[in-house]
Design a protein around this motif. Structure first.
Motif: not given
Length: 111
Positions: A14-30, A54-60
Motif C-alpha cells: 500500500q505504501g508504494f502505491v500511495a507514494r507512486a500516486m502522490l508522485v504521479a499526480f502532484y509531482a508530474v501531472g499537476l 499523471a495517469l500514464t506516469s502512475g500506470a508506468l
C-alpha cells in the motif's frame, strides 16, 4: 490502472502505491497541466493533458513495480498468514457439545 493497484494492495504494498500516486499526480501531472494549460496558453485542454500525463506516469510506476515484485514470496507469505489466522480462529471458536453435533448431522442428512 486500478487492477494493478489492487494487486499491489493485496500484496501489502500500500505504501508504494500511495507514494507512486502522490508522485504521479502532484509531482508530474499537476505541474505539467499548469505549464501546458496556463503558461503556454493551452487552456482547459492543457490542464486535461496534465491529468493524462499523471495517469500514464502512475500506470508506468505501478506496472514497473508489478514486474519487479517476487510474487512467489507474496503467495508464501499470504499462505502462512492464512494458516495462522485459521489456527487462531479454531482456538477461539467454542467447542460443540456431542448433542449439538448430532443435531447438526441430522439436519444435514438427506434421508
Amino acid at each position: 490502472m486500478m487492477c494493478p493497484n489492487g494487486a499491489l494492495l493485496s500484496a501489502k504494498l500500500q505504501g508504494f502505491v500511495a507514494r507512486a500516486m502522490l508522485v504521479a499526480f502532484y509531482a508530474v501531472g499537476l505541474p505539467f497541466g499548469y505549464v501546458s494549460g496556463v503558461l503556454s496558453g493551452g487552456g482547459l485542454l492543457g490542464v486535461w493533458e496534465g491529468n493524462v500525463v499523471a495517469l500514464t506516469s502512475g500506470a508506468l510506476l505501478v506496472g514497473a513495480r508489478m514486474c519487479c515484485t517476487d510474487w512467489e514470496s507474496v503467495v508464501e507469505n499470504s499462505s502462512s498468514v492464512d494458516a495462522r489466522n485459521a489456527a487462531v480462529t479454531a482456538l477461539r471458536r467454542p467447542m460443540l457439545q456431542q448433542s449439538q453435533l448430532e443435531d447438526k448431522l441430522r439436519a444435514c442428512s438427506c434421508a
